[in-house]
Design an enzyme around this catalytic site. Structure first.
Site, short mmCIF file in Angstrom:
data_model
loop_
_atom_site.label_atom_id
_atom_site.label_comp_id
_atom_site.label_asym_id
_atom_site.label_seq_id
_atom_site.Cartn_x
_atom_site.Cartn_y
_atom_site.Cartn_z
N VAL A 1 7.82 43.80 39.97
CA VAL A 1 7.89 44.97 40.86
C VAL A 1 9.33 45.47 40.96
O VAL A 1 9.58 46.69 40.96
CB VAL A 1 7.30 44.64 42.26
CG1 VAL A 1 7.54 45.78 43.22
CG2 VAL A 1 5.80 44.36 42.16
N GLY A 2 10.28 44.56 40.96
CA GLY A 2 11.70 44.96 41.01
C GLY A 2 12.08 45.86 39.85
O GLY A 2 12.80 46.85 40.02
N GLY B 1 11.29 40.71 46.26
CA GLY B 1 9.94 40.47 45.79
C GLY B 1 9.97 39.99 44.36
O GLY B 1 10.95 39.39 43.91
N SER B 2 8.92 40.27 43.63
CA SER B 2 8.80 39.75 42.27
C SER B 2 9.66 40.55 41.28
O SER B 2 9.98 41.71 41.52
CB SER B 2 7.33 39.81 41.83
OG SER B 2 6.89 41.16 41.85
N GLU C 1 8.09 31.53 36.81
CA GLU C 1 7.95 31.30 38.24
C GLU C 1 6.47 31.13 38.57
O GLU C 1 5.64 31.93 38.16
CB GLU C 1 8.52 32.48 39.02
CG GLU C 1 8.44 32.27 40.51
CD GLU C 1 9.06 33.41 41.32
OE1 GLU C 1 8.64 34.56 41.13
OE2 GLU C 1 9.95 33.12 42.13
N CYS D 1 11.54 31.75 47.37
CA CYS D 1 12.24 32.23 46.17
C CYS D 1 13.21 31.17 45.69
O CYS D 1 13.54 31.10 44.51
CB CYS D 1 12.98 33.52 46.47
SG CYS D 1 13.96 33.39 47.95
P1 NAP Z 1 5.74 41.46 45.29
O1 NAP Z 1 4.36 41.43 44.86
O2 NAP Z 1 6.79 41.92 44.33
O3 NAP Z 1 5.78 42.39 46.59
C1 NAP Z 1 6.94 42.59 47.34
C2 NAP Z 1 6.81 43.89 48.14
O4 NAP Z 1 6.81 45.00 47.24
C3 NAP Z 1 5.51 43.99 48.93
O5 NAP Z 1 5.78 44.63 50.15
C4 NAP Z 1 4.65 44.85 48.03
O6 NAP Z 1 3.63 45.51 48.73
C5 NAP Z 1 5.69 45.83 47.50
N1 NAP Z 1 5.33 46.52 46.25
C6 NAP Z 1 4.42 46.17 45.31
N2 NAP Z 1 4.41 47.07 44.30
C7 NAP Z 1 5.32 48.03 44.61
C8 NAP Z 1 5.78 49.23 43.97
N3 NAP Z 1 5.30 49.63 42.80
N4 NAP Z 1 6.74 49.96 44.58
C9 NAP Z 1 7.26 49.58 45.75
N5 NAP Z 1 6.87 48.46 46.41
C10 NAP Z 1 5.92 47.68 45.84
O7 NAP Z 1 6.24 40.04 45.81
P2 NAP Z 1 5.47 39.04 46.79
O8 NAP Z 1 4.27 38.53 46.08
O9 NAP Z 1 5.29 39.67 48.12
O10 NAP Z 1 6.55 37.89 46.96
C11 NAP Z 1 6.73 36.90 46.02
C12 NAP Z 1 7.92 37.20 45.11
O11 NAP Z 1 9.08 37.50 45.86
C13 NAP Z 1 8.31 36.04 44.25
O12 NAP Z 1 8.55 36.48 42.94
C14 NAP Z 1 9.60 35.53 44.87
O13 NAP Z 1 10.45 34.84 44.00
C15 NAP Z 1 10.20 36.78 45.36
N6 NAP Z 1 11.15 36.51 46.42
C16 NAP Z 1 12.48 36.63 46.13
C17 NAP Z 1 13.43 36.38 47.10
C18 NAP Z 1 14.90 36.52 46.79
O14 NAP Z 1 15.67 36.69 47.72
N7 NAP Z 1 15.34 36.48 45.55
C19 NAP Z 1 13.02 36.00 48.39
C20 NAP Z 1 11.65 35.88 48.65
C21 NAP Z 1 10.73 36.14 47.66
P3 NAP Z 1 2.14 44.87 48.91
O15 NAP Z 1 2.19 43.44 48.48
O16 NAP Z 1 1.86 45.01 50.35
O17 NAP Z 1 1.25 45.72 48.07
#
Ligand code: NAP
Ligand code: MG
Length: 495
Positions: free
Chosen positions: A232-233, A228-229, A385, A284
């Site tokens: 959040v990571g 994910g982002s 990003e 990503c």
């Molecule tokens: P995100 O907002 O970080 O969410 C990812 C997941 O984490 C979702 O299931 C989200 O739940 C959950 N989450 C949110 N806050 C959390 C917390 N405090 N604790 C635990 N889990 C939590 O990312 P996204 O908007 O879904 O995806 C876009 C991002 O992913 C981009 O930054 C992209 O670059 C990255 N990405 C990276 C890769 C890679 O392999 N490097 C691949 C694909 C995407 P909810 O959204 O359901 O609340």
């Protein structure tokens, strides 16, 4: 009445304890409600963790080749459901059908790879320092794995994590993104059908803040695999530190494609169009920056603008669509904000820049494929990003200059160089700071059996994909068997 879906815990579809729900809608037509999903809480996570812990005690004892056999059946079932799942995925997250088919295919490939890995999971035997002593290292499963995933690859990413986790003898609790619960449901349904015992796979729907966080902080969850982002990571990394879990983070990117003056420009053009606007720029590994050699800058830019203006926006289910919608309103606002930022920083808008209603339908989150020229390295549109259909074009005077510009970001996921000069290609491979480098190919298109992941703030050093992900989901155990019949001291106590 819209359809309501449930969590899957200990082999059964169950309501959440709260009884609350959230909606899943079609981003190409926001009026279309796909279904209601449970908005679960910590209590549901507790139940799922208990089930996974109990199942682990049996599943870890199943021989790995037998676990692999379940993966093979799972692959076969996914082949049968490929079209059905791809259509459902396009409907809930918007990317075109050709790409959602690819997303399911990645899951199929990952299942068959895992099936084969059941007969490998290699350990090592090494000579001992001492006579009549046997030394080896074996892989052992770790326990309960928490799987938290984004919406942009609703099939590929969860399978990259869950299949190796399960093949290795772990059990899982899966929290998919709220934007893509339906694909996740279909995946778990198929996993259950493949013959996995109750409790080996559990899914709990809900928000990241509630369900995700409950998984990350749970004392009885041993591993977290998150994509994910970066924001959040970083939070997950902190939250997981109290229980010292093993955490794999796959985070953001600001990937660039370099086009040198000796490149095949037609080839490089196909590459950047696919890399920048495939999945509406929401990969990503998406090409977010294009670094053009001075000598081809004007020519290549005009070729690119011309083709970009011809891309057709629309519903991803239609064969006439090249680019689908952005996933949701917040994401489209984010894209719009970056368009404003690019303008105010002095970049030149040469294509797109507007939100649109596709085919007269006002209901979707469509944004034109957008290109900024004259971008300089210190601009925010060159560094941050955006995660949408926006490409920033920079200028370079040499390969060294281009690579320096490419490396000028906190991220390091994917990268690409178009050149016909083999020496330049290898210099670029040596100097680019990224987990993935393509030569004469786009920044997107990773294959299931190679390491996947990034350097710098794209991650924390783990890799998914291929053989490498099995290092994350297993623990090494060193085993010594002394058959000398006497106390033998190791070299440090004996030299
Ligand atoms: P995100 O907002 O970080 O969410 C990812 C997941 O984490 C979702 O299931 C989200 O739940 C959950 N989450 C949110 N806050 C959390 C917390 N405090 N604790 C635990 N889990 C939590 O990312 P996204 O908007 O879904 O995806 C876009 C991002 O992913 C981009 O930054 C992209 O670059 C990255 N990405 C990276 C890769 C890679 O392999 N490097 C691949 C694909 C995407 P909810 O959204 O359901 O609340
Ligand atoms: Mg949705």
């Amino acid at each position: 009445m819209s359809q309501s879906f449930k969590n899957f815990i200990n082999g059964k579809w169950v309501e959440s304890k709260s009884g609350q729900t959230f909606e899943n809608r079609n981003p190409a037509n926001w009026n279309e409600l796909i279904g209601l999903f449970p908005k679960s809480s910590k209590e549901d996570v507790d139940d799922a963790v208990k089930a996974a812990r109990k199942a682990f005690e049996k599943w870890r004892l199943v021989p790995a080749p037998a676990r692999g056999d379940v993966m093979r059946k799972l692959g076969d079932l996914l082949v049968k459901r490929k079209e059905e799942i791809a259509r459902a995925m396009t409907r809930e997250m918007g990317k075109v059908l050709a790409e959602t088919r690819g997303d399911v295919q990645e899951g199929i490939d990952t299942a068959y790879y895992a099936a084969g890995e059941g007969r490998r999971l290699f350990g090592k035997t090494v000579p001992s320092e001492l006579p009549n002593k046997f030394a080896m290292a074996i892989r052992v499963p770790i326990g309960v794995a928490g799987i938290i995933t984004p919406w942009n690859f609703p099939m590929a990413i969860p399978t990259w994590k869950m299949f190796p986790a399960i093949l290795s003898g772990n059990t899982v609790i899966f929290k998919p993104a709220q934007d893509t619960p339906n694909t996740a449901r279909m995946l778990v349904e198929t996993m259950a059908e493949s013959g996995l015992p109750d409790g080996v796979v559990n899914i709990v729907f809900g928000t990241g803040g509630e369900v995700g966080r409950a998984i990350v902080t749970h004392p009885d969850v041993d591993l977290i695999s998150f994509t994910g982002s970066t924001l959040v990571g970083k939070q997950i990394s902190k939250d997981a530190s109290d229980t010292l879990k093993r955490v794999s983070l796959e985070l953001g990117g600001k990937n660039a494609q370099i086009v040198m003056d000796d490149a095949d420009l037609d080839l490089a053009l196909e590459g950047v169009l696919w890399g920048a606007f495939g999945t509406t720029g929401q990969r990503c590994t998406a090409t977010s920056r294009l670094i053009l050699h001075d000598k081809v800058y004007d020519k290549f830019l005009s070729m690119l603008v011309d083709r970009t203006k011809k891309l057709r926006l629309g519903d991803g289910l239609l064969a006439t669509t090249d680019v689908g919608p952005v996933v949701n309103e917040a994401q489209r606002k984010n894209v719009q904000q970056y368009v404003e930022i690019g303008k105010s920083e002095g970049a030149t808008l040469v294509a797109g820049g507007n939100i649109v209603s596709a085919n007269g339908t006002l209901g979707g989150w469509f944004h034109e494929p957008t290109i900024f020229a004259d971008v300089t390295p210190e601009m925010r549109v060159a560094k941050e990003e955006i995660f949408g259909p926006v490409l920033s074009v920079l200028r370079a005077t040499s390969l060294e200059d281009a690579v320096t510009k490419l490396n000028n970001t906190v991220y390091g996921l994917s990268s690409s160089v178009y050149t016909r000069d083999v020496n330049k290609a290898f210099e670029a491979i040596r100097d680019i700071q990224a987990g993935i480098t393509y030569i004469n190919a786009a920044t997107i298109g990773a294959e299931a059996h190679l390491p996947f992941g990034g350097v710098k703030q794209t991650g924390n050093g783990h890799r998914e994909g291929g053989w490498t992900v099995y290092d994350f989901f297993t623990e090494w155990k060193a085993v010594y068997v002394d058959y000398s019949g006497k106390l033998q001291r190791a070299q440090i106590d004996n030299y």
